[in-house]
Design a protein around this motif. Structure first.
Motif, PDB file in Angstrom:
ATOM      1  N   CYS A  24      37.617 -24.301 -52.727  1.00 26.32           N
ATOM      2  CA  CYS A  24      37.961 -25.279 -51.689  1.00 26.32           C
ATOM      3  C   CYS A  24      36.740 -26.105 -51.286  1.00 26.32           C
ATOM      4  CB  CYS A  24      38.540 -24.557 -50.466  1.00 26.32           C
ATOM      5  SG  CYS A  24      40.201 -23.930 -50.709  1.00 26.32           S
ATOM      6  N   GLY A  25      35.593 -25.436 -51.190  1.00 26.72           N
ATOM      7  CA  GLY A  25      34.371 -26.154 -50.849  1.00 26.72           C
ATOM      8  C   GLY A  25      33.985 -27.163 -51.915  1.00 26.72           C
ATOM      9  N   ILE A  26      34.104 -26.757 -53.177  1.00 27.26           N
ATOM     10  CA  ILE A  26      33.782 -27.670 -54.280  1.00 27.26           C
ATOM     11  C   ILE A  26      34.746 -28.854 -54.295  1.00 27.26           C
ATOM     12  CG2 ILE A  26      33.707 -27.882 -56.793  1.00 27.26           C
ATOM     13  CD1 ILE A  26      32.768 -24.946 -56.873  1.00 27.26           C
ATOM     14  N   LEU A  27      36.037 -28.565 -54.089  1.00 29.37           N
ATOM     15  CA  LEU A  27      37.021 -29.645 -54.058  1.00 29.37           C
ATOM     16  C   LEU A  27      36.735 -30.625 -52.919  1.00 29.37           C
ATOM     17  CD1 LEU A  27      39.642 -30.909 -55.067  1.00 29.37           C
ATOM     18  CD2 LEU A  27      40.897 -29.352 -53.567  1.00 29.37           C
ATOM     19  N   ALA A  28      36.378 -30.100 -51.743  1.00 24.52           N
ATOM     20  CA  ALA A  28      36.053 -30.966 -50.601  1.00 24.52           C
ATOM     21  C   ALA A  28      34.834 -31.826 -50.903  1.00 24.52           C
ATOM     22  CB  ALA A  28      35.807 -30.110 -49.357  1.00 24.52           C
ATOM     23  N   LEU A  29      33.833 -31.223 -51.567  1.00 24.13           N
ATOM     24  CA  LEU A  29      32.619 -31.974 -51.902  1.00 24.13           C
ATOM     25  C   LEU A  29      32.935 -33.094 -52.893  1.00 24.13           C
ATOM     26  CD1 LEU A  29      29.548 -32.099 -51.469  1.00 24.13           C
ATOM     27  CD2 LEU A  29      29.296 -30.589 -53.443  1.00 24.13           C
ATOM     28  N   VAL A  30      33.760 -32.778 -53.895  1.00 24.77           N
ATOM     29  CA  VAL A  30      34.134 -33.791 -54.885  1.00 24.77           C
ATOM     30  C   VAL A  30      34.921 -34.926 -54.221  1.00 24.77           C
ATOM     31  CG1 VAL A  30      35.553 -34.221 -56.928  1.00 24.77           C
ATOM     32  CG2 VAL A  30      34.093 -32.193 -56.820  1.00 24.77           C
ATOM     33  N   MET A  31      35.855 -34.568 -53.335  1.00 23.77           N
ATOM     34  CA  MET A  31      36.642 -35.585 -52.644  1.00 23.77           C
ATOM     35  C   MET A  31      35.784 -36.448 -51.731  1.00 23.77           C
ATOM     36  SD  MET A  31      40.143 -33.516 -51.714  1.00 23.77           S
ATOM     37  CE  MET A  31      40.694 -34.852 -50.657  1.00 23.77           C
ATOM     38  N   GLU A  32      34.807 -35.817 -51.079  1.00 26.16           N
ATOM     39  CA  GLU A  32      33.915 -36.581 -50.190  1.00 26.16           C
ATOM     40  C   GLU A  32      33.074 -37.569 -50.984  1.00 26.16           C
ATOM     41  OE1 GLU A  32      30.470 -37.868 -48.398  1.00 26.16           O
ATOM     42  OE2 GLU A  32      30.287 -36.141 -49.745  1.00 26.16           O
ATOM     43  N   PRO A  58      38.862 -24.326 -42.636  1.00 28.40           N
ATOM     44  CA  PRO A  58      37.669 -24.902 -41.976  1.00 28.40           C
ATOM     45  C   PRO A  58      36.519 -25.171 -42.928  1.00 28.40           C
ATOM     46  CG  PRO A  58      37.945 -22.594 -41.362  1.00 28.40           C
ATOM     47  CD  PRO A  58      39.196 -23.001 -42.067  1.00 28.40           C
ATOM     48  N   ILE A  59      36.353 -24.353 -43.968  1.00 32.75           N
ATOM     49  CA  ILE A  59      35.236 -24.622 -44.887  1.00 32.75           C
ATOM     50  C   ILE A  59      35.493 -25.923 -45.657  1.00 32.75           C
ATOM     51  CG2 ILE A  59      36.036 -23.408 -46.979  1.00 32.75           C
ATOM     52  CD1 ILE A  59      33.175 -22.259 -47.161  1.00 32.75           C
ATOM     53  N   PHE A  60      36.751 -26.189 -45.968  1.00 40.06           N
ATOM     54  CA  PHE A  60      37.106 -27.462 -46.609  1.00 40.06           C
ATOM     55  C   PHE A  60      36.822 -28.627 -45.663  1.00 40.06           C
ATOM     56  CE2 PHE A  60      39.977 -30.932 -47.456  1.00 40.06           C
ATOM     57  CZ  PHE A  60      39.912 -31.086 -48.828  1.00 40.06           C
ATOM     58  N   ASP A  61      37.249 -28.486 -44.402  1.00 43.79           N
ATOM     59  CA  ASP A  61      37.082 -29.581 -43.434  1.00 43.79           C
ATOM     60  C   ASP A  61      35.618 -29.863 -43.128  1.00 43.79           C
ATOM     61  OD1 ASP A  61      39.782 -30.071 -43.231  1.00 43.79           O
ATOM     62  OD2 ASP A  61      40.085 -28.705 -41.549  1.00 43.79           O
ATOM     63  N   PHE A  62      34.825 -28.805 -42.947  1.00 44.72           N
ATOM     64  CA  PHE A  62      33.404 -28.998 -42.624  1.00 44.72           C
ATOM     65  C   PHE A  62      32.677 -29.731 -43.755  1.00 44.72           C
ATOM     66  CE2 PHE A  62      33.663 -25.340 -39.486  1.00 44.72           C
ATOM     67  CZ  PHE A  62      33.414 -26.132 -38.394  1.00 44.72           C
ATOM     68  N   ILE A  63      32.960 -29.355 -44.990  1.00 44.82           N
ATOM     69  CA  ILE A  63      32.284 -30.005 -46.116  1.00 44.82           C
ATOM     70  C   ILE A  63      32.770 -31.443 -46.270  1.00 44.82           C
ATOM     71  CG2 ILE A  63      32.023 -29.982 -48.634  1.00 44.82           C
ATOM     72  CD1 ILE A  63      32.061 -26.961 -48.524  1.00 44.82           C
ATOM     73  N   TYR A  64      34.065 -31.658 -46.091  1.00 43.95           N
ATOM     74  CA  TYR A  64      34.613 -33.011 -46.235  1.00 43.95           C
ATOM     75  C   TYR A  64      34.071 -33.947 -45.162  1.00 43.95           C
ATOM     76  CZ  TYR A  64      38.028 -36.684 -47.059  1.00 43.95           C
ATOM     77  OH  TYR A  64      38.625 -37.893 -47.350  1.00 43.95           O
ATOM     78  N   GLN A  65      33.796 -33.396 -43.973  1.00 46.89           N
ATOM     79  CA  GLN A  65      33.246 -34.198 -42.877  1.00 46.89           C
ATOM     80  C   GLN A  65      31.721 -34.267 -42.899  1.00 46.89           C
ATOM     81  OE1 GLN A  65      34.907 -32.103 -39.529  1.00 46.89           O
ATOM     82  NE2 GLN A  65      36.814 -33.271 -39.548  1.00 46.89           N
ATOM     83  N   LYS A  66      31.091 -33.658 -43.902  1.00 41.10           N
ATOM     84  CA  LYS A  66      29.632 -33.613 -44.031  1.00 41.10           C
ATOM     85  C   LYS A  66      28.976 -32.852 -42.876  1.00 41.10           C
ATOM     86  CE  LYS A  66      29.171 -37.981 -46.554  1.00 41.10           C
ATOM     87  NZ  LYS A  66      28.478 -39.289 -46.587  1.00 41.10           N
ATOM     88  N   ARG A  67      29.683 -31.916 -42.306  1.00 43.02           N
ATOM     89  CA  ARG A  67      29.128 -31.067 -41.259  1.00 43.02           C
ATOM     90  C   ARG A  67      28.749 -29.725 -41.888  1.00 43.02           C
ATOM     91  NH1 ARG A  67      28.122 -34.652 -37.192  1.00 43.02           N
ATOM     92  NH2 ARG A  67      29.909 -36.050 -36.937  1.00 43.02           N
ATOM     93  N   TYR A  68      27.669 -29.777 -42.645  1.00 41.69           N
ATOM     94  CA  TYR A  68      27.326 -28.627 -43.477  1.00 41.69           C
ATOM     95  C   TYR A  68      26.853 -27.417 -42.667  1.00 41.69           C
ATOM     96  CZ  TYR A  68      27.577 -32.226 -47.059  1.00 41.69           C
ATOM     97  OH  TYR A  68      28.009 -33.248 -47.870  1.00 41.69           O
ATOM     98  N   LEU A  69      26.393 -27.640 -41.439  1.00 42.84           N
ATOM     99  CA  LEU A  69      25.997 -26.506 -40.599  1.00 42.84           C
ATOM    100  C   LEU A  69      27.202 -25.618 -40.276  1.00 42.84           C
ATOM    101  CD1 LEU A  69      23.476 -28.138 -38.082  1.00 42.84           C
ATOM    102  CD2 LEU A  69      22.970 -26.627 -40.010  1.00 42.84           C
ATOM    103  N   GLY A  70      28.361 -26.221 -40.175  1.00 44.83           N
ATOM    104  CA  GLY A  70      29.555 -25.438 -39.897  1.00 44.83           C
ATOM    105  C   GLY A  70      29.997 -24.589 -41.066  1.00 44.83           C
ATOM    106  N   VAL A  71      29.462 -24.886 -42.260  1.00 40.84           N
ATOM    107  CA  VAL A  71      29.857 -24.115 -43.439  1.00 40.84           C
ATOM    108  C   VAL A  71      29.295 -22.696 -43.381  1.00 40.84           C
ATOM    109  CG1 VAL A  71      29.669 -23.990 -45.956  1.00 40.84           C
ATOM    110  CG2 VAL A  71      30.034 -26.195 -44.832  1.00 40.84           C
ATOM    111  N   PHE A  72      28.103 -22.544 -42.816  1.00 41.57           N
ATOM    112  CA  PHE A  72      27.427 -21.236 -42.846  1.00 41.57           C
ATOM    113  C   PHE A  72      28.195 -20.152 -42.105  1.00 41.57           C
ATOM    114  CE2 PHE A  72      23.973 -24.240 -43.709  1.00 41.57           C
ATOM    115  CZ  PHE A  72      23.470 -23.686 -44.863  1.00 41.57           C
ATOM    116  N   PRO A  73      28.614 -20.347 -40.858  1.00 43.58           N
ATOM    117  CA  PRO A  73      29.370 -19.267 -40.200  1.00 43.58           C
ATOM    118  C   PRO A  73      30.684 -18.941 -40.905  1.00 43.58           C
ATOM    119  CG  PRO A  73      29.423 -21.274 -38.877  1.00 43.58           C
ATOM    120  CD  PRO A  73      28.403 -21.480 -39.930  1.00 43.58           C
ATOM    121  N   VAL A  74      31.340 -19.979 -41.453  1.00 49.75           N
ATOM    122  CA  VAL A  74      32.585 -19.727 -42.178  1.00 49.75           C
ATOM    123  C   VAL A  74      32.302 -18.930 -43.444  1.00 49.75           C
ATOM    124  CG1 VAL A  74      34.616 -20.780 -43.224  1.00 49.75           C
ATOM    125  CG2 VAL A  74      33.529 -21.884 -41.281  1.00 49.75           C
ATOM    126  N   ALA A  75      31.248 -19.310 -44.167  1.00 47.95           N
ATOM    127  CA  ALA A  75      30.895 -18.592 -45.395  1.00 47.95           C
ATOM    128  C   ALA A  75      30.490 -17.157 -45.098  1.00 47.95           C
ATOM    129  CB  ALA A  75      29.764 -19.328 -46.111  1.00 47.95           C
TER     130      ALA A  75
END
Length: 230
Positions: A139-147, A100-117
Motif C-alpha cells: 500500500c505504501g509503494i502504491l501510494a508513493l507511485v500514485m503521488e 492511514p499508511i497509504f494516506d500519509f504517504i500520498y499526502q507526503k506526510r512521511y512523519l506519520g508513516v513511522f507510528p503506523v509502521a
C-alpha cells in the motif's frame, strides 16, 4: 470573439492529450477492499461487540468525510487514532492500518508513516501475520507511485497550459501585425492620394490660375488696345 476563436485554433493546433490518472477511484477501491475484508471477518466470527461496530462505523464516516469534503492530514490522523482504538478492542481491525499508511504517504506526510509502521510491525510479530507488514508495504509503494504520477501529471498540465498561453499570445500578436499591415497599406494609399492632389493643385491649378489671370488682363486691354490684347 477573437480571443475564443484564437484559443480554439491554438488548442486544436497543439494536438496534445495528457492522460488523467483517476487516483480518487483507486483510493476508494483500496479503502473499500479493506473495509469489506473487515466486514467479512465479522461475518465469519459472528459475535461482534457493539463498541467495535460503533468504532467501525466512525472509521467509515471519517474516511467518507475525508474523501469527499476535507482531505487533510488532520482527518487522516483522526482516522488513524480511531483505527488504533478499534485494534485495541478487536485485533481483526489490524489490517485497517493499511489505510492511514497509504494516506500519509500520498499526502507526503512521511512523519506519520513511522507510528503506523511501528504498530504494523508490532502486530505482525504479536499476531504472527507476516502478510500484514507485506500488505502495508504494498500500500505504501502504491501510494508513493500514485503521488509521483500525480506530481508528473500536474507538471505536465502546467507545461501544457504555459505552451497554450504562449501560442495564444503568438496568435494574438500575429493578428495585431496583420491589422497593422492593413493600416499601413491604408495610410500609404491616403498619402499617395494626397500627393497626387498636391501635384494637381500645384501644377495644373497654378497653370489654370495663370491662364485665367492672362485672360482677365486681355479682356481689360481689349477695349484699349485690341492689337496688344491679342
Amino acid at each position: 470573439m477573437f480571443g475564443k476563436d484564437v484559443e480554439c485554433k491554438v488548442i486544436s493546433s497543439l494536438g496534445l492529450y495528457y492522460p488523467k490518472l483517476d487516483e480518487v477511484a483507486v483510493k476508494h477501491i483500496i479503502k473499500l477492499l479493506f473495509l469489506i475484508y473487515i466486514i467479512v471477518l465479522f461475518a465469519i466470527h459472528g459475535d461482534v461487540p457493539d463498541r467495535a461496530v460503533l468504532i467501525f462505523t466512525l472509521i467509515i464516516g471519517v474516511n467518507v468525510f475525508k474523501e469527499r469534503f476535507y482531505d487533510t492530514v488532520y482527518v487522516t490522523l483522526a482516522s488513524f487514532i480511531l483505527i488504533c482504538i478499534a485494534i485495541w478492542l478487536d485485533r481483526n481491525f489490524t489490517f485497517l492500518l493499511c489505510i492511514p499508511i497509504f494516506d500519509f504517504i500520498y499526502q507526503k506526510r512521511y512523519l506519520g508513516v513511522f507510528p503506523v509502521a511501528i504498530m504494523g510491525l508490532y502486530f505482525t510479530l504479536e499476531s504472527r501475520l507476516p502478510s500484514l507488514i507485506l500488505i502495508m508495504s504494498l500500500c505504501g509503494i502504491l501510494a508513493l507511485v500514485m503521488e509521483k504520477a500525480k506530481a508528473k501529471e500536474s507538471d505536465y498540465k502546467n507545461k501544457f497550459d504555459e505552451e497554450r498561453r504562449l501560442r495564444y499570445e503568438l496568435e494574438l500578436t500575429k493578428f495585431k501585425l496583420l491589422n497593422s499591415a492593413k493600416d499601413i497599406a491604408h495610410l500609404t494609399e491616403v498619402s499617395e492620394r494626397n500627393r497626387i492632389a498636391r501635384e494637381i493643385h500645384d501644377n495644373v491649378g497654378h497653370g489654370i490660375a495663370g491662364i485665367l489671370i492672362q485672360l482677365q488682363a486681355a479682356d481689360k486691354l481689349f477695349d484699349r488696345n485690341e492689337k496688344k490684347s491679342k
